[in-house]
Design a protein around this motif. Sequence first.
Motif, PDB file in Angstrom:
ATOM      1  N   MET A 745      18.038-137.103  30.271  1.00 22.62           N
ATOM      2  CA  MET A 745      17.905-138.244  31.176  1.00 22.62           C
ATOM      3  C   MET A 745      16.898-137.917  32.261  1.00 22.62           C
ATOM      4  N   ASP A 746      15.953-138.819  32.465  1.00 19.30           N
ATOM      5  CA  ASP A 746      15.025-138.733  33.594  1.00 19.30           C
ATOM      6  C   ASP A 746      15.547-139.669  34.676  1.00 19.30           C
ATOM      7  N   MET A 747      16.128-139.108  35.719  1.00 22.67           N
ATOM      8  CA  MET A 747      16.831-139.898  36.719  1.00 22.67           C
ATOM      9  C   MET A 747      15.895-140.765  37.564  1.00 22.67           C
ATOM     10  N   GLY A 752       7.171-143.115  32.519  1.00 29.70           N
ATOM     11  CA  GLY A 752       7.693-142.476  31.319  1.00 29.70           C
ATOM     12  C   GLY A 752       6.902-141.267  30.884  1.00 29.70           C
ATOM     13  N   GLY A 753       6.095-140.685  31.810  1.00 33.66           N
ATOM     14  CA  GLY A 753       5.261-139.543  31.464  1.00 33.66           C
ATOM     15  C   GLY A 753       6.055-138.317  31.055  1.00 33.66           C
ATOM     16  N   PHE A 754       7.176-138.098  31.720  1.00 29.85           N
ATOM     17  CA  PHE A 754       8.019-136.947  31.386  1.00 29.85           C
ATOM     18  C   PHE A 754       8.557-137.080  29.959  1.00 29.85           C
ATOM     19  N   ASN A 767      15.217-143.034  30.201  1.00 29.51           N
ATOM     20  CA  ASN A 767      14.420-143.221  31.404  1.00 29.51           C
ATOM     21  C   ASN A 767      15.134-144.182  32.350  1.00 29.51           C
ATOM     22  N   VAL A 768      15.427-143.704  33.536  1.00 29.78           N
ATOM     23  CA  VAL A 768      16.145-144.512  34.513  1.00 29.78           C
ATOM     24  C   VAL A 768      15.184-144.908  35.631  1.00 29.78           C
ATOM     25  N   VAL A 769      15.095-146.201  35.887  1.00 26.08           N
ATOM     26  CA  VAL A 769      14.310-146.714  37.002  1.00 26.08           C
ATOM     27  C   VAL A 769      15.291-147.222  38.037  1.00 26.08           C
ATOM     28  N   SER A 770      15.272-146.600  39.198  1.00 27.89           N
ATOM     29  CA  SER A 770      16.200-146.976  40.259  1.00 27.89           C
ATOM     30  C   SER A 770      15.898-148.373  40.757  1.00 27.89           C
ATOM     31  N   ILE A 771      16.937-149.081  41.155  1.00 25.19           N
ATOM     32  CA  ILE A 771      16.763-150.477  41.572  1.00 25.19           C
ATOM     33  C   ILE A 771      15.942-150.596  42.847  1.00 25.19           C
ATOM     34  N   HIS A 807      16.836-134.637  34.629  1.00 27.40           N
ATOM     35  CA  HIS A 807      15.602-134.345  35.371  1.00 27.40           C
ATOM     36  C   HIS A 807      15.528-135.293  36.566  1.00 27.40           C
ATOM     37  N   ALA A 808      15.436-134.708  37.765  1.00 28.82           N
ATOM     38  CA  ALA A 808      15.471-135.517  38.994  1.00 28.82           C
ATOM     39  C   ALA A 808      14.232-135.229  39.826  1.00 28.82           C
ATOM     40  N   ASP A 809      13.278-136.138  39.777  1.00 22.53           N
ATOM     41  CA  ASP A 809      12.029-135.988  40.524  1.00 22.53           C
ATOM     42  C   ASP A 809      12.101-136.813  41.804  1.00 22.53           C
ATOM     43  N   HIS A 810      12.480-136.163  42.912  1.00 22.53           N
ATOM     44  CA  HIS A 810      12.544-136.782  44.241  1.00 22.53           C
ATOM     45  C   HIS A 810      13.516-137.969  44.322  1.00 22.53           C
TER      46      HIS A 810
END
Length: 883
Positions: A745-747, A752-754, A767-771, A807-810
Motif C-alpha cells: 500500500m502506498d499511503m 502512482g510513480g512508486f 494507491n491511496v489518495v488522501s481526501i 509506504h508513507a511519503d510525508h
Amino acid sequence: MALGRNQRFDSRSSSSYCSTATLVVFVALCLVGVWMMTSSTVVPIELSSSGKSEVTDETSETVAKSFEDTSRVAPEDTTQQDIQSKGDATSGKTTSEASKDQNVLGNTEDNTAEPTNGEKDDSLDTTKPQTYSDESGTGEGGEVAKTAEDIATESGGNDSGVQKNGQGSSTERNSNETMNTELVRNKEQNSDQGTSSKKNNNSEQSSNGIIGNEQQDKNSAESQSDNANNSDETIGDEQEPESEKNSNETSSDEQQQSDDLKNSEQVEKSDDDDAKVEKDQGRIKEKVEQNQDMEAEKADVENKTDSQPKDQAVNDVFPDGAQADLLNETNTQNGAWSTQAAESRNEKDVQASSSTVTQYSWKLCNVTAGSDYIPCLDNEEAIKKLRSTKHFEHRERHCPKEGPDCLVPLPKGYRKPIEWPTSRDKIWYYNVPHTQLAVVKGHQNWVKVSGEYLIFPGGGTQFKNGALHYIDFIQESMPDIAWGKRSRVVLDVGCGVASFGGHLFDRDTLTMSFAPKDEHEAQVQFALERGIPAISAVMGTTRLPFPGGVFDVIHCARCRVPWHIEGGMLLLELNRLLRPGGYFVWSATPVYRKVQADQEIWNAMSALTKSMCWEMVAKRWDALNEVGLAIYRKPSNNTCYESRKQNSPPICQEHDDPNAVWNIRLQACMHKLPSDPAVRGTHWPDDWPQRLEKTPYWLSSSQVGVYGKPTPEDFQEDYKHWKKVVGSSYLNGMGINWSTVRNVMDMRSVYGGFAAALRDMKVWVMNVVSIDSQDTLPVIYERGLFGIYHDWCESFSTYPRTYDLLHADHIFSMIKKRCKILAVFVEVDRLLRPEGKLIVRDTKEIINELEEIARSLSWEIRMTFVKESEGLLCVQKTKWRPS
C-alpha cells in the motif's frame, strides 16, 4: 741523631701535610661548587625527562596506534621530549656546543612550522593525541595548539632568548660563569651545614620546577593565569626571569640576589611543588584519556562512513552513496547523502532537544470482532442507532469519532503467511480460522479445509470448473475486451474469495475486488491472505471510493445486487465508474434461467440498460460451467443520450462532479460524457503496458502539477524519481526480502510513480489518495494502476494483518494537522502483518516520533536516516502483543 733527624723530618712532613690538606680541601670545595652548579642545571633535565617519560609511557603506545595509519611524516627521533632535552642541556655546554644546539633548535623549529607536503607533523607531541588548531590557536578539547616558537619557549627561557635575539652563545656563557662563581661562594659558606642534603633538595626543586612548567604548558588552555604564576615559581636556578634575558645588562650582584631569593623560595615551596606536580600529572593523564576517547570515537565514525559503500551487510541497513535520491522529495530534490558524522551530530542534537519522552501504554482491543476487528465496520454502537438497514446501511462505514488506541490481537496459532503464488491456492487455516464458507460454498469450489490449510480450487458460483476457463470464455464472447492489453483495470463486484481477480493476474490484468463484511464469513480476508487485492465495501447508499470513468471492465458473477430497483440507482453507480466505451459483464441466473422471478429481473434489466444507452454486445452460454453471461458496452459519446425520447434516468446536473465520492449519497442520474478532445474520457488509453509510462493525453502543459512544474513534466519527473529510489534503494538498500512481499500500500500516492516502479516485481500496490490531497487518482487509473480515496483520520476498509508493506511519503506530517498521529500508527499496526514493513519518508520530527512509537510496540528498527530536516524510517512489525 737519628732521633733528631727523624723529628725534623716529621716536622717538615707535618707542615707539608697541612699544606697539602689545605690545598685538597680548597680543590674539593671548588669541585663541590662546580659539581653543585652542574648538578643544578643538568640533573633536573634528566629528572624532567624521566618525569615526562612516566606520562608518555602510559599513553604513547595507545595514541600512536590511533595515528599510525593517518600520519607518518615526522621521524621517530624528533619527539617533543627530545626537543626540550636538547634545548635545556645547552645551559651547561660550551659556546660551540650551545651554537650547535641552537642550530638544531632552529632546524627543529623550521621543520615543525612547515610540515612536509602540507601533512600534519606528529613530532610536536607524542604524549597526547594530536590537536588541530583554528586561527586562534585553540585546538580540540579546549587545548591551545603549540607553535614551534612555543616549543622553544618550553625548552627554557635562555634558549628562547637565543632563538629570538641571536646572542645566545655569549649571553648564556656569561650567565653560567656568574652563576658558577656565586654558587661556589655559597657552597663554601655552607659546607658545614650539610652540603649533601642541600644538594639533593636543590636537585628535587629544579626537577619539580621543570616538570611543573612543562605540564603547565600542556594545560595552558585550562588556566592561563596559573601558567603565568607558576612560570615564575618553577624557572629554577638554570632559568632566568623574563626581565633577565639580556644578561649583558644585568650585574652579578643582582643575579646573586635573584638566585638566592629564588633558591629560598624553592626550598620553602618544595612540598607544595611536589603536590602540584602530582596534581598536574593526574590532569595530563586525565586529559590524554579524554583525547584518546575523542579520537577513537572520531576514527570509529570515519571508519563506519568509509566502509558503508563497501560492506554489503551494512548496505542492507544503511543506504550507500549510489542511493542518493533515497531522501529526496520530488519537489525539493535534496542533493547527495550527508556523512555519518553529520548524521550522528544531528541525532545527538535531536536527542538532546528531546527533554521529555512519551510513555506509551498498550492494551488489546476488547471488541466482539476480536482478531477480525475493523473499527469503521464494527462500530456496534453506531450500527444500533441506525433507523433502517434496508439499503445495507449496517454494512457501510460508521467510524468512531476518534481512532482506537488499542491493538488487535493475533489469532491463536498465527503463522507467517505462505508466499505468492502458492498462497493463491492455499493458506494457513490458523491465520483465517473460519470454516463456514467451506461448508456453505465448498461444493462450488470456493474454499475447502485440508488439515492445517484452507484450499482454494479456483472456482466460484459461476465458474465451478475454474476461473481461467471462465476468464477466457468472456474474451471469446467479446474479443475486444482483450485482457491485459486493452482491458487492464477491472472492478469485481461481490467478489467472494476473489478467485476471479486472482487468476486475472495470469492475463496481466489488475482487479479491484470488493464485497461486504456479511454472513459470507471473512471472504475479503481470505482474498487478501491469498495475496489478491480486495476491500470490504457494499453498494448501499453512498458512492464507492473511486473516481468516475476509470474501470475498463466491471464484472458481477451472482453478486446478489438488485440492479434494477429504485430507478437503477446501483447500476447507475457502475455507469459512473465505467470508462466510456467500457464493458459490464453480468453472469447471473436471470441471464439464462426461465423461471418467473429471473425473467422479471431480466426484463427490468433490459429496459434499464437500454434507457442508459448501454448496448448488449454478447449473450452466451458456457456449456462447461452451465451458466450464461451477458456483456454490455457503455457509450463513448453523448449521441444516444441526446436522442432518447424520455429523460429517464435523468442526466445529472452540471455541478455534479462524478469524481466527488467521499460520503456522497447515490443519485439515480447519469453524467454526460466529455466531448472536448483534450478532456479525460474522450479517448481510450493506450494498450498495456505502454500506458504505464506514457503521459496521459489530457494532462496539459498549462496546468501546474503537484510539484510545481507543468503537469506533463511533473508526471515524468515523478516517475523517474521513484524508479531511481526504488531501483537503487528500496530493492537493495534496506535488507527487505521482496520474495515475502505481495500486498503493498502506498499511503500517499501522487501519480502512482512508486507503484509503477515496482511493475516488474510480483506485487500489487493499493494507491491511496488522501481526501485532503490533490485529486490525482484518475491519473493513476489512466496508466493501468488502481487505487482508492481515503481519510487517514479513519480506519481503512480492510481486515487486520492484510498488507506486507506500507509506504508513507510525508503522509504523517500532512494528517497531523487534522488528527492524532498515534491513532494513525495504531491503524498501521492493524493493517500490517507480523514481519510486515513500514517505510516512512517525512520530516525529522515526525521520524523521531514514529520511531519512538515503533519501539514502544517492540517493532524492529531496520533503518533510521536523517538529513537536515528530512528523514527516512524503515521498521518491521513483530508478533508482540500486550498481555
